[in-house]
Design a protein around this motif. Structure first.
Motif, short mmCIF file in Angstrom:
data_model
loop_
_atom_site.label_atom_id
_atom_site.label_comp_id
_atom_site.label_asym_id
_atom_site.label_seq_id
_atom_site.Cartn_x
_atom_site.Cartn_y
_atom_site.Cartn_z
N VAL A 1 56.92 30.01 92.89
CA VAL A 1 56.70 30.12 91.74
C VAL A 1 56.18 31.52 91.04
O VAL A 1 56.36 31.44 89.65
CB VAL A 1 55.38 29.01 91.27
N ALA A 2 55.92 32.36 92.00
CA ALA A 2 55.57 33.81 91.42
C ALA A 2 57.09 34.69 91.26
O ALA A 2 56.59 35.63 90.68
CB ALA A 2 54.60 34.26 92.41
N ASP A 3 57.95 34.05 91.58
CA ASP A 3 59.08 35.20 92.05
C ASP A 3 60.16 35.32 90.93
O ASP A 3 60.76 36.21 91.03
CB ASP A 3 59.62 34.81 93.38
N ASN A 4 59.90 34.31 90.04
CA ASN A 4 61.03 34.37 89.02
C ASN A 4 60.41 34.45 87.53
O ASN A 4 59.49 34.11 87.29
CB ASN A 4 61.87 32.91 88.94
N SER A 5 61.28 35.27 86.76
CA SER A 5 60.68 35.60 85.54
C SER A 5 60.86 34.50 84.62
O SER A 5 61.58 33.50 84.92
CB SER A 5 61.48 37.09 84.88
N ASP A 6 60.20 34.61 83.43
CA ASP A 6 60.34 33.60 82.51
C ASP A 6 61.66 33.46 81.86
O ASP A 6 62.41 32.13 81.76
CB ASP A 6 59.58 33.93 81.10
N GLU A 7 62.66 34.50 81.88
CA GLU A 7 63.98 34.40 81.61
C GLU A 7 64.89 33.49 82.47
O GLU A 7 65.60 32.83 82.10
CB GLU A 7 64.52 35.83 81.32
N GLU A 8 64.44 33.80 83.87
CA GLU A 8 65.12 33.14 84.72
C GLU A 8 64.95 31.65 84.87
O GLU A 8 65.65 30.73 84.82
CB GLU A 8 64.92 33.75 86.15
N LEU B 1 60.51 21.99 99.39
CA LEU B 1 61.47 22.94 100.36
C LEU B 1 60.83 24.35 99.92
O LEU B 1 60.72 24.69 98.96
CB LEU B 1 62.89 22.95 100.00
N PRO B 2 60.94 25.10 101.06
CA PRO B 2 60.55 26.64 100.67
C PRO B 2 61.27 27.27 99.94
O PRO B 2 62.66 27.32 100.06
CB PRO B 2 60.57 27.17 102.24
N GLN B 3 60.91 28.10 99.06
CA GLN B 3 61.57 28.91 98.10
C GLN B 3 62.64 28.39 97.02
O GLN B 3 63.59 28.89 96.94
CB GLN B 3 62.48 30.01 99.00
N ARG B 4 62.14 27.24 96.76
CA ARG B 4 63.06 26.36 95.76
C ARG B 4 62.17 25.81 94.58
O ARG B 4 62.42 24.89 94.10
CB ARG B 4 63.83 25.33 96.47
N ALA B 5 61.06 26.68 94.27
CA ALA B 5 60.31 26.23 93.23
C ALA B 5 61.01 26.08 91.97
O ALA B 5 60.97 24.78 91.23
CB ALA B 5 59.14 27.11 93.10
N LEU B 6 61.89 26.93 91.39
CA LEU B 6 62.49 26.61 90.20
C LEU B 6 63.68 25.71 90.26
O LEU B 6 63.90 24.95 89.32
CB LEU B 6 63.10 28.15 89.54
N TYR B 7 64.70 25.82 91.15
CA TYR B 7 65.54 24.99 91.26
C TYR B 7 65.07 23.53 91.90
O TYR B 7 65.69 22.67 91.09
CB TYR B 7 66.19 25.35 92.96
N GLY B 8 64.13 23.30 92.42
CA GLY B 8 63.65 21.90 92.60
C GLY B 8 62.95 21.41 91.44
O GLY B 8 63.14 20.21 90.90
N ALA B 9 62.24 22.17 90.83
CA ALA B 9 61.77 21.67 89.17
C ALA B 9 62.83 21.46 88.29
O ALA B 9 62.86 20.47 87.53
CB ALA B 9 60.85 22.73 88.52
N SER B 10 64.02 21.99 88.26
CA SER B 10 65.10 21.87 87.31
C SER B 10 65.77 20.41 87.84
O SER B 10 66.08 19.77 87.17
CB SER B 10 66.29 23.04 87.37
N LYS B 11 65.96 20.16 89.26
CA LYS B 11 66.61 19.10 89.67
C LYS B 11 65.56 17.84 89.60
O LYS B 11 65.77 16.83 89.42
CB LYS B 11 67.15 19.27 91.21
N GLY B 12 64.64 18.13 89.39
CA GLY B 12 63.48 17.25 89.61
C GLY B 12 63.32 16.70 87.95
O GLY B 12 63.16 15.38 87.69
N ALA B 13 63.50 17.45 87.10
CA ALA B 13 63.54 17.22 85.65
C ALA B 13 64.90 16.17 85.39
O ALA B 13 65.00 15.33 84.92
CB ALA B 13 63.73 18.28 84.79
N LEU B 14 65.98 16.69 86.26
CA LEU B 14 67.24 16.09 85.96
C LEU B 14 67.11 14.50 86.62
O LEU B 14 67.57 13.67 86.13
CB LEU B 14 68.43 16.52 86.59
N TYR B 15 66.46 14.45 87.97
CA TYR B 15 66.29 13.23 88.40
C TYR B 15 65.43 12.07 87.40
O TYR B 15 65.72 11.10 87.13
CB TYR B 15 65.03 13.31 89.61
#
Length: 246
Positions: A87-94, A137-151
């Motif tokens: 959660v700390a690794d990606n910017s707001d823009e990403e 999953l490790p290192q998947r905070a942003l990706y997992g959040a997006s797919k959780g929203a899609l779920y």
């Protein structure tokens, strides 16, 4: 109707990987399929260059498909992008970029197609979710959040449109043998060891094949699945539900 004869489908991100496998599978059963992709296949008649992050692109392409095909029966929201990091690794823009493509992209395409889906006798939407939506999953905070929203979006859409005769479901693959995963492996310090670790993480001992995901999409999109809606089908080698002893 028992198969895909006379079914008109739209597949986003249909030029490669899982999307291309879905296109092949639906066409093999008789569907007419339009491919919407940033990099559509050269020379293909029913292929459109579309950025699902741009509402005008989406509306124009969906309207052209409906006019060319005489309607739309099936939408497969497969287009998406990956992201790595905590959660700390990606910017707001990403965060905005990934959520815009992975979540709002599906919203834009579904919204544009709804007028034609409401006229179909076998209307279905299938969203492409991920094991990252329901497993940490490790290192998947942003990706997992997006797919959780899609779920969650899949369930809300299913409730909203079931009385209109539109079924909405999703497929949730485990780690699949796709170009994105291949690029991740190639960039790893030890690609062979990383591949072995990914294989071992799934209980059946290997990566999921794109064709296996396409088979699940084909079931959910088919008129034969007329009583299946609000469902997320897991194609993950047992990763979401099994806890095997070593």
């Amino acid at each position: 109707m028992t198969g895909f004869e006379n079914v008109r489908a739209v597949v986003t991100g249909g030029a490669s990987g899982i999307g291309a496998a879905i296109v092949r599978r639906l066409r093999a059963e008789g569907a007419r399929v339009a491919v919407l992709d940033l990099n559509p296949p050269d020379g293909e008649r029913d292929a459109y260059r579309v950025d699902v992050g741009r509402d005008e692109d989406v509306r124009t392409a969906v309207a052209r498909v409906a006019e060319t095909f005489g309607g739309i029966d099936v939408v497969v929201n497969n287009a998406g992008i990956g992201a790595q990091g905590t959660v700390a690794d990606n910017s707001d823009e990403e965060w905005h970029r990934v959520l815009d493509i992975n979540v709002l992209g599906a919203v834009r395409v579904s919204r544009a197609a709804l007028p034609w889906l409401r006229l179909s006798s076998c209307a279905a939407i299938v969203n492409m979710c991920s094991i990252a939506a329901s497993a940490g999953l490790p290192q998947r905070a942003l990706y997992g959040a997006s797919k959780g929203a899609l779920y969650s979006l899949t369930l809300q859409m299913a409730a909203d449109h079931v009385r209109e005769g539109i079924r909405v479901n999703a497929v949730s693959p485990g780690t699949a043998a796709t170009p994105w995963v291949t690029r991740l492996l190639d960039s790893a310090q030890d690609p062979v060891a990383e591949r072995a670790a990914l294989d071992a993480r799934q209980p059946h001992g290997r990566l999921v094949e794109a064709a296996e995901v396409a088979d699940a999409v084909a079931y959910l999109a088919s008129p034969r699945a007329g009583s299946t809606t609000g469902t997320v089908v897991e194609v993950d080698g047992g990763m979401s539900g099994l806890r095997l002893r070593t």
